[in-house]
Motif scaffolding. Structure first.
Motif, mmCIF file in Angstrom:
data_model
loop_
_atom_site.group_PDB
_atom_site.id
_atom_site.type_symbol
_atom_site.label_atom_id
_atom_site.label_comp_id
_atom_site.label_asym_id
_atom_site.label_seq_id
_atom_site.Cartn_x
_atom_site.Cartn_y
_atom_site.Cartn_z
ATOM 1 N N GLY A 40 0.830 -1.175 -0.105
ATOM 2 C CA GLY A 40 0.018 0.010 0.169
ATOM 3 C C GLY A 40 0.872 1.341 0.056
ATOM 4 N N GLU A 41 2.142 1.095 -0.281
ATOM 5 C CA GLU A 41 2.988 2.401 0.062
ATOM 6 C C GLU A 41 3.475 2.770 -1.389
ATOM 7 O OE1 GLU A 41 6.793 3.424 2.801
ATOM 8 O OE2 GLU A 41 7.135 1.643 1.407
ATOM 9 N N LEU A 42 3.596 4.172 -1.789
ATOM 10 C CA LEU A 42 3.918 4.627 -2.934
ATOM 11 C C LEU A 42 5.387 5.175 -2.630
ATOM 12 C CD1 LEU A 42 2.203 6.361 -5.719
ATOM 13 C CD2 LEU A 42 4.507 7.204 -5.268
ATOM 14 N N VAL A 43 6.440 4.684 -2.990
ATOM 15 C CA VAL A 43 7.795 5.205 -2.887
ATOM 16 C C VAL A 43 8.180 5.623 -4.457
ATOM 17 C CG1 VAL A 43 10.250 4.503 -2.530
ATOM 18 C CG2 VAL A 43 8.645 3.254 -1.267
ATOM 19 N N ALA A 44 8.759 7.084 -4.451
ATOM 20 C CA ALA A 44 9.282 7.471 -5.706
ATOM 21 C C ALA A 44 10.715 7.628 -5.899
ATOM 22 C CB ALA A 44 8.719 8.917 -5.568
ATOM 23 N N LEU A 45 11.064 6.927 -6.697
ATOM 24 C CA LEU A 45 12.612 6.729 -7.175
ATOM 25 C C LEU A 45 12.822 7.784 -8.202
ATOM 26 C CD1 LEU A 45 15.235 5.188 -6.663
ATOM 27 C CD2 LEU A 45 14.466 3.492 -8.503
ATOM 28 N N LEU A 46 13.809 8.909 -7.577
ATOM 29 C CA LEU A 46 13.886 10.137 -8.494
ATOM 30 C C LEU A 46 15.535 10.382 -8.953
ATOM 31 C CD1 LEU A 46 12.448 12.462 -5.558
ATOM 32 C CD2 LEU A 46 11.488 11.853 -7.712
ATOM 33 N N GLY A 47 15.594 11.203 -9.787
ATOM 34 C CA GLY A 47 16.986 11.454 -10.479
ATOM 35 C C GLY A 47 16.836 11.836 -11.937
ATOM 36 N N ASP A 204 -2.430 6.788 -7.290
ATOM 37 C CA ASP A 204 -2.741 6.702 -5.998
ATOM 38 C C ASP A 204 -3.833 6.272 -5.306
ATOM 39 O OD1 ASP A 204 -1.827 7.640 -3.574
ATOM 40 O OD2 ASP A 204 -3.036 9.649 -3.810
ATOM 41 N N GLY A 205 -4.997 6.449 -6.052
ATOM 42 C CA GLY A 205 -6.249 5.627 -5.715
ATOM 43 C C GLY A 205 -6.273 4.000 -5.474
ATOM 44 N N LEU A 206 -5.554 3.799 -6.883
ATOM 45 C CA LEU A 206 -5.526 2.237 -6.900
ATOM 46 C C LEU A 206 -4.718 1.542 -5.819
ATOM 47 C CD1 LEU A 206 -5.122 1.942 -10.979
ATOM 48 C CD2 LEU A 206 -7.019 1.271 -9.263
ATOM 49 N N ARG A 207 -3.506 2.171 -5.836
ATOM 50 C CA ARG A 207 -2.756 1.422 -4.500
ATOM 51 C C ARG A 207 -3.410 1.416 -3.200
ATOM 52 N NH1 ARG A 207 0.496 5.181 -0.917
ATOM 53 N NH2 ARG A 207 0.050 7.303 -1.397
ATOM 54 N N ARG A 208 -4.185 2.503 -2.801
ATOM 55 C CA ARG A 208 -4.986 2.268 -1.752
ATOM 56 C C ARG A 208 -6.129 1.402 -1.575
ATOM 57 N NH1 ARG A 208 -3.566 7.116 0.932
ATOM 58 N NH2 ARG A 208 -2.455 8.693 -0.404
ATOM 59 N N HIS A 211 -4.411 -1.991 -1.848
ATOM 60 C CA HIS A 211 -3.203 -2.069 -1.029
ATOM 61 C C HIS A 211 -2.106 -2.601 -1.803
ATOM 62 C CE1 HIS A 211 -1.940 -1.967 3.124
ATOM 63 N NE2 HIS A 211 -1.656 -3.092 3.126
ATOM 64 N N MET A 212 -1.740 -2.018 -2.619
ATOM 65 C CA MET A 212 -0.604 -2.438 -3.589
ATOM 66 C C MET A 212 0.587 -1.631 -3.392
ATOM 67 S SD MET A 212 -1.411 -2.274 -7.864
ATOM 68 C CE MET A 212 -1.595 -0.723 -7.607
ATOM 69 N N ALA A 213 1.801 -2.167 -3.278
ATOM 70 C CA ALA A 213 3.056 -1.289 -3.325
ATOM 71 C C ALA A 213 3.346 -0.929 -4.709
ATOM 72 C CB ALA A 213 4.274 -2.238 -2.765
ATOM 73 N N VAL A 214 3.612 0.418 -4.686
ATOM 74 C CA VAL A 214 4.033 1.165 -5.988
ATOM 75 C C VAL A 214 5.405 1.645 -5.945
ATOM 76 C CG1 VAL A 214 3.259 3.051 -7.564
ATOM 77 C CG2 VAL A 214 1.566 1.625 -6.493
ATOM 78 N N LEU A 215 6.214 1.366 -7.002
ATOM 79 C CA LEU A 215 7.552 2.163 -7.162
ATOM 80 C C LEU A 215 7.174 2.897 -8.226
ATOM 81 C CD1 LEU A 215 10.436 2.506 -6.105
ATOM 82 C CD2 LEU A 215 10.961 0.624 -7.567
ATOM 83 N N LEU A 216 7.336 4.135 -7.947
ATOM 84 C CA LEU A 216 7.056 5.368 -9.018
ATOM 85 C C LEU A 216 8.593 5.875 -9.553
ATOM 86 C CD1 LEU A 216 5.487 7.325 -10.869
ATOM 87 C CD2 LEU A 216 5.167 8.775 -8.960
ATOM 88 N N ILE A 217 8.894 5.845 -10.695
ATOM 89 C CA ILE A 217 10.309 6.392 -11.261
ATOM 90 C C ILE A 217 10.082 7.280 -12.087
ATOM 91 C CG2 ILE A 217 12.100 5.792 -12.767
ATOM 92 C CD1 ILE A 217 11.498 2.758 -12.041
ATOM 93 N N GLU A 226 2.615 15.174 -4.070
ATOM 94 C CA GLU A 226 1.230 14.949 -3.728
ATOM 95 C C GLU A 226 1.045 13.544 -3.498
ATOM 96 O OE1 GLU A 226 -1.051 17.273 -3.564
ATOM 97 O OE2 GLU A 226 0.377 18.842 -4.024
ATOM 98 N N VAL A 227 1.727 12.490 -3.826
ATOM 99 C CA VAL A 227 1.438 11.316 -3.926
ATOM 100 C C VAL A 227 2.500 10.209 -3.107
ATOM 101 C CG1 VAL A 227 -0.041 10.951 -6.033
ATOM 102 C CG2 VAL A 227 2.550 10.541 -6.201
ATOM 103 N N ALA A 228 3.590 10.558 -3.190
ATOM 104 C CA ALA A 228 4.672 9.684 -2.508
ATOM 105 C C ALA A 228 4.505 9.648 -1.010
ATOM 106 C CB ALA A 228 6.011 10.042 -2.913
ATOM 107 N N ASP A 229 4.812 8.525 -0.562
ATOM 108 C CA ASP A 229 5.020 8.347 0.906
ATOM 109 C C ASP A 229 6.455 8.525 1.386
ATOM 110 O OD1 ASP A 229 2.277 7.487 1.581
ATOM 111 O OD2 ASP A 229 2.801 5.559 0.716
ATOM 112 N N ARG A 230 7.320 7.852 0.478
ATOM 113 C CA ARG A 230 8.881 8.020 0.749
ATOM 114 C C ARG A 230 9.262 8.211 -0.531
ATOM 115 N NH1 ARG A 230 11.812 3.684 2.493
ATOM 116 N NH2 ARG A 230 9.958 2.239 1.810
ATOM 117 N N VAL A 231 10.666 8.697 -0.554
ATOM 118 C CA VAL A 231 11.338 9.078 -2.109
ATOM 119 C C VAL A 231 13.094 8.434 -1.686
ATOM 120 C CG1 VAL A 231 9.857 11.040 -2.745
ATOM 121 C CG2 VAL A 231 11.961 11.315 -1.290
ATOM 122 N N ALA A 232 13.343 8.075 -2.833
ATOM 123 C CA ALA A 232 14.704 7.721 -2.885
ATOM 124 C C ALA A 232 15.200 8.457 -4.046
ATOM 125 C CB ALA A 232 14.980 6.087 -2.969
#
Ligand code: SF4
Length: 334
Positions: A40-47, A204-208, A211-217, A226-232
């Motif tokens: 259920g978490e959305l983690v953004a991988l940035l760069g 964002d709505g779908l992962r809630r 309850h799906m883990a999302v890695l957003l690149i 607006e949507v990420a719980d955590r970022v890397a």
């Protein structure tokens, strides 16, 4: 990331490195990456482009080309060790337990099959459903991702949809079998700003809902706050800062994160020149000694040119690979 989230991660990556064999010699594209994404978490991988984000995602999915050597201490999808899985089993898991949404929906979709047939094929192949049941499922999915009049549009072909609608169809295919993990690789880059926001809202709505883990690149920090719980944040193949999204984006402790944030277009700075990070990302085969960001960093001191900083905990439970992260944090706070 050095702090696994609670509950146990859906995706757990430790010490992931990817090196490409080329005629010019080995090209190390990803180095020693740790990453967790909880249910259920959305983690953004940035760069920036070339920082290793997409290579990381493909390595997790087992989709790197044949000239790639992938090594890691651990790459697990819950209780499944993805690294040791035979190709056939990995293929089964892709699409069912983990799926990938690409940037370019037009080339990811089959132009000569209707969207109903493409989505329905997933249910027929993985679940052994009849054509009729698979079609009914496909209609439901199109409705779930916001395609208007899905029962009428189920027989249409990809070129008959707008770019945003095609991206929704790709997302429908990605979630069709209720994966535990969805990796979205620059899913909004080709779309205009309004549609970008809609697609992110949908993810964002779908992962809630699922309850799906999302890695957003993404290379675009403007889209994640607006949507990420955590970022890397990745630079030159490594994660240089990671942690809670509000903390990292609100008060970056790494000069590269700071610089990325400054380069995001802002409506309130209308008319002013957009900040551009000086210089360009290093070539993976010729990384500068010490901190790879030092030639572009306004904070660089002598130690930065000789000693590579390792990730270490700083405030707010985050980790940062910078010799001067405490001073950077203080300066942001001031
Ligand atoms: Fe800049 Fe030095 Fe920090 Fe690297 S270690 S980001 S060069 S201050």
């Amino acid at each position: 990331m050095r702090h696994p989230p609670d509950p146990p991660a859906t995706l757990e990556v430790r010490g992931l490195s990817v090196t490409f064999r080329t005629r010019g010699g080995p090209v190390p594209a990803v180095r020693d990456v740790d990453l967790d994404v909880a249910p259920g978490e959305l983690v953004a991988l940035l760069g920036e482009s070339g920082s290793g984000k997409s290579v990381t995602a493909r390595a997790v999915m087992g989709l790197n080309p044949g000239n790639a050597t992938v090594t890691a201490g651990r790459v697990r999808l819950r209780d499944t060790d993805l690294l040791s899985l035979p190709d056939k089993q990995l293929r089964r898991i892709r699409g069912s337990r983990m799926s990938l949404v690409f940037q370019d929906a037009l080339s990811a979709l089959n132009p000569v099959l209707s969207v109903g047939d493409q989505i329905g094929e997933l249910f027929r192949e993985h679940r052994g459903e009849t054509r009729r049941a698979a079609r009914a499922h496909a209609v439901d999915l199109l409705a779930q991702v916001g395609i208007p009049a899905p029962a009428r549009r189920i027989g249409d072909y990809p070129h008959q949809f707008s770019g945003g609608m095609r991206q929704r169809i790709l997302i429908a295919m990605a979630i069709a079998l209720r994966p535990e993990l969805l990796i979205a690789d620059e899913p909004t880059t080709a779309l205009d700003v309004t549609v970008q926001a809609q697609i992110l809202e949908l993810l964002d709505g779908l992962r809630r809902e699922l309850h799906m883990a999302v890695l957003l690149i993404t290379h675009d920090l403007g889209v994640v706050s607006e949507v990420a719980d955590r970022v890397a944040v990745m630079y030159a193949g490594r994660i240089v800062e990671s942690g809670d999204a509000d903390a990292v984006l609100g008060r970056p402790a790494h000069p590269y994160t700071q610089a990325l944030l400054r380069s995001v277009p802002r409506a309130d700075l209308n008319g002013q020149d957009l900040y551009a990070i000086p210089g360009s990302p290093p070539v993976p085969t010729r990384l500068p000694a010490g901190c790879p960001f030092h030639p572009r960093c306004a904070w660089a001191v002598d130690a930065c040119r000789s000693t590579r900083p390792e990730p270490r905990p700083v405030a707010d439970g985050r980790a940062t690979a910078c010799h001067r992260s405490s001073e950077v944090l203080d300066a942001v706070a001031g």
